[in-house]
Scaffold this motif. Structure first.
Motif, PDB file in Angstrom:
ATOM      1  N   ARG A   1       0.803  -1.230   0.000  1.00  0.00           N
ATOM      2  CA  ARG A   1       0.000   0.000   0.000  1.00  0.00           C
ATOM      3  C   ARG A   1       0.831   1.272   0.000  1.00  0.00           C
ATOM      4  N   GLY A   2       2.148   1.187   0.040  1.00  0.00           N
ATOM      5  CA  GLY A   2       3.011   2.363   0.008  1.00  0.00           C
ATOM      6  C   GLY A   2       3.211   2.830  -1.421  1.00  0.00           C
ATOM      7  N   VAL A   3       2.114   3.201  -2.084  1.00  0.00           N
ATOM      8  CA  VAL A   3       2.153   3.468  -3.530  1.00  0.00           C
ATOM      9  C   VAL A   3       2.941   4.726  -3.887  1.00  0.00           C
ATOM     10  N   ALA A   4       2.867   5.771  -3.083  1.00  0.00           N
ATOM     11  CA  ALA A   4       3.618   6.994  -3.393  1.00  0.00           C
ATOM     12  C   ALA A   4       5.120   6.723  -3.282  1.00  0.00           C
ATOM     13  N   ARG A   5       5.519   6.049  -2.227  1.00  0.00           N
ATOM     14  CA  ARG A   5       6.931   5.688  -2.052  1.00  0.00           C
ATOM     15  C   ARG A   5       7.395   4.809  -3.217  1.00  0.00           C
ATOM     16  N   PHE A   6       6.599   3.829  -3.561  1.00  0.00           N
ATOM     17  CA  PHE A   6       6.940   2.923  -4.651  1.00  0.00           C
ATOM     18  C   PHE A   6       7.105   3.690  -5.964  1.00  0.00           C
ATOM     19  N   ALA A   7       6.194   4.624  -6.241  1.00  0.00           N
ATOM     20  CA  ALA A   7       6.253   5.390  -7.488  1.00  0.00           C
ATOM     21  C   ALA A   7       7.542   6.206  -7.582  1.00  0.00           C
ATOM     22  N   VAL A   8       7.953   6.846  -6.484  1.00  0.00           N
ATOM     23  CA  VAL A   8       9.202   7.620  -6.495  1.00  0.00           C
ATOM     24  C   VAL A   8      10.395   6.681  -6.662  1.00  0.00           C
ATOM     25  N   GLU A   9      10.354   5.526  -6.005  1.00  0.00           N
ATOM     26  CA  GLU A   9      11.429   4.540  -6.177  1.00  0.00           C
ATOM     27  C   GLU A   9      11.569   4.141  -7.644  1.00  0.00           C
ATOM     28  N   GLN A  10      10.450   4.017  -8.339  1.00  0.00           N
ATOM     29  CA  GLN A  10      10.476   3.646  -9.755  1.00  0.00           C
ATOM     30  C   GLN A  10      11.069   4.765 -10.612  1.00  0.00           C
ATOM     31  N   LEU A  11      10.810   6.023 -10.263  1.00  0.00           N
ATOM     32  CA  LEU A  11      11.418   7.139 -10.990  1.00  0.00           C
ATOM     33  C   LEU A  11      12.935   7.132 -10.817  1.00  0.00           C
ATOM     34  N   ILE A  12      13.388   6.786  -9.623  1.00  0.00           N
ATOM     35  CA  ILE A  12      14.827   6.711  -9.366  1.00  0.00           C
ATOM     36  C   ILE A  12      15.430   5.537 -10.142  1.00  0.00           C
ATOM     37  N   ALA A  13      14.742   4.405 -10.155  1.00  0.00           N
ATOM     38  CA  ALA A  13      15.239   3.214 -10.862  1.00  0.00           C
ATOM     39  C   ALA A  13      15.266   3.429 -12.372  1.00  0.00           C
ATOM     40  N   GLY A  14      14.302   4.189 -12.873  1.00  0.00           N
ATOM     41  CA  GLY A  14      14.255   4.493 -14.301  1.00  0.00           C
ATOM     42  C   GLY A  14      13.417   3.513 -15.098  1.00  0.00           C
ATOM     43  N   PRO A  15      13.230   3.828 -16.370  1.00  0.00           N
ATOM     44  CA  PRO A  15      12.405   2.980 -17.236  1.00  0.00           C
ATOM     45  C   PRO A  15      13.100   1.654 -17.566  1.00  0.00           C
ATOM     46  N   THR A  16      12.282   0.699 -17.974  1.00  0.00           N
ATOM     47  CA  THR A  16      12.809  -0.588 -18.426  1.00  0.00           C
ATOM     48  C   THR A  16      13.502  -0.410 -19.775  1.00  0.00           C
ATOM     49  N   LYS A  17      14.184  -1.431 -20.207  1.00  0.00           N
ATOM     50  CA  LYS A  17      14.863  -1.390 -21.502  1.00  0.00           C
ATOM     51  C   LYS A  17      13.857  -1.123 -22.631  1.00  0.00           C
ATOM     52  N   ALA A  18      12.720  -1.779 -22.581  1.00  0.00           N
ATOM     53  CA  ALA A  18      11.684  -1.576 -23.609  1.00  0.00           C
ATOM     54  C   ALA A  18      11.165  -0.139 -23.580  1.00  0.00           C
ATOM     55  N   GLU A  19      11.002   0.430 -22.385  1.00  0.00           N
ATOM     56  CA  GLU A  19      10.529   1.809 -22.266  1.00  0.00           C
ATOM     57  C   GLU A  19      11.584   2.789 -22.766  1.00  0.00           C
ATOM     58  N   ARG A  20      12.855   2.488 -22.517  1.00  0.00           N
ATOM     59  CA  ARG A  20      13.931   3.349 -23.041  1.00  0.00           C
ATOM     60  C   ARG A  20      13.938   3.327 -24.566  1.00  0.00           C
ATOM     61  N   ARG A  21      13.656   2.184 -25.150  1.00  0.00           N
ATOM     62  CA  ARG A  21      13.584   2.115 -26.626  1.00  0.00           C
ATOM     63  C   ARG A  21      12.457   3.001 -27.157  1.00  0.00           C
ATOM     64  N   ARG A  22      11.428   3.243 -26.345  1.00  0.00           N
ATOM     65  CA  ARG A  22      10.324   4.137 -26.728  1.00  0.00           C
ATOM     66  C   ARG A  22      10.678   5.601 -26.478  1.00  0.00           C
ATOM     67  N   GLY A  23      11.904   5.859 -25.999  1.00  0.00           N
ATOM     68  CA  GLY A  23      12.346   7.236 -25.783  1.00  0.00           C
ATOM     69  C   GLY A  23      12.083   7.778 -24.401  1.00  0.00           C
ATOM     70  N   LEU A  24      11.704   6.929 -23.460  1.00  0.00           N
ATOM     71  CA  LEU A  24      11.427   7.388 -22.107  1.00  0.00           C
ATOM     72  C   LEU A  24      12.710   7.385 -21.286  1.00  0.00           C
ATOM     73  N   HIS A  25      12.833   8.342 -20.383  1.00  0.00           N
ATOM     74  CA  HIS A  25      14.004   8.419 -19.531  1.00  0.00           C
ATOM     75  C   HIS A  25      13.658   9.109 -18.220  1.00  0.00           C
ATOM     76  N   SER A  26      14.513   8.894 -17.220  1.00  0.00           N
ATOM     77  CA  SER A  26      14.381   9.551 -15.929  1.00  0.00           C
ATOM     78  C   SER A  26      15.735  10.126 -15.569  1.00  0.00           C
ATOM     79  N   GLU A  27      15.782  11.428 -15.456  1.00  0.00           N
ATOM     80  CA  GLU A  27      17.049  12.072 -15.112  1.00  0.00           C
ATOM     81  C   GLU A  27      17.350  11.984 -13.620  1.00  0.00           C
TER      82      GLU A  27
END
Length: 156
Positions: free
Chosen positions: A44-70
């Motif tokens: 249930r810690g969805v906000a924490r999880f979402a920020v953790e995902q921004l830090i981890a960055g997109p998957t390889k498939a998402e990067r191929r779509r041009g997505l990135h996290s600085e």
């Protein structure tokens, strides 16, 4: 006996994963376009999880779509929060995200995209209307003014 049965069921029943949107940058405009991807938050810690995902960055498939996290790879040094990368508190419709490690900025454009990703990702939750993002010293993240309080007053 009834309480024991309920406790046993809760202990062995896995929590159902919750779909959470994570908004990654696409392109390098200021503040830039963000694109939602869906992740399964394990608890249930969805906000924490979402920020953790921004830090981890997109998957390889998402990067191929041009997505990135600085934010990916930009946290440095020792945590001043007992080892955590950040803390997050939501109170009275305001999410206060404080990084516990140094967040390296890469200039105005990159900094704006980071703040835009965080803002959009956290505002998906109905309990969040305003996002305040602080550095490890409690100053507004990337604020170079003497006061360092522009995110608290609403003025840039």
């Amino acid at each position: 006996m009834k309480e024991l049965l309920i406790a046993t069921v809760l202990a062995v029943s896995p929590l159902q994963a919750t779909d959470v949107k994570v908004y990654f940058s696409q392109g390098h405009d200021i503040p830039g376009k963000v694109v939602a991807v869906t992740r399964k938050a394990p608890d249930r810690g969805v906000a924490r999880f979402a920020v953790e995902q921004l830090i981890a960055g997109p998957t390889k498939a998402e990067r191929r779509r041009g997505l990135h996290s600085e934010l990916t790879g930009q946290l440095r040094g020792r945590s001043n929060c007992g080892g955590a990368d950040f803390t997050i508190k939501i109170k009275k419709s305001r999410a206060t995200l404080r990084f516990c490690r140094t967040v390296l900025g890469n200039g105005i454009g990159s900094d704006a995209r980071v703040l835009h990703m965080l803002d959009t990702t956290l505002k998906q939750f109905g309990t969040v209307r305003k996002v305040v993002t602080l550095d490890k010293d409690g100053r507004c993240l990337f604020d170079q003014t003497d006061a360092g309080t522009s995110c608290l007053t609403g003025r840039e």
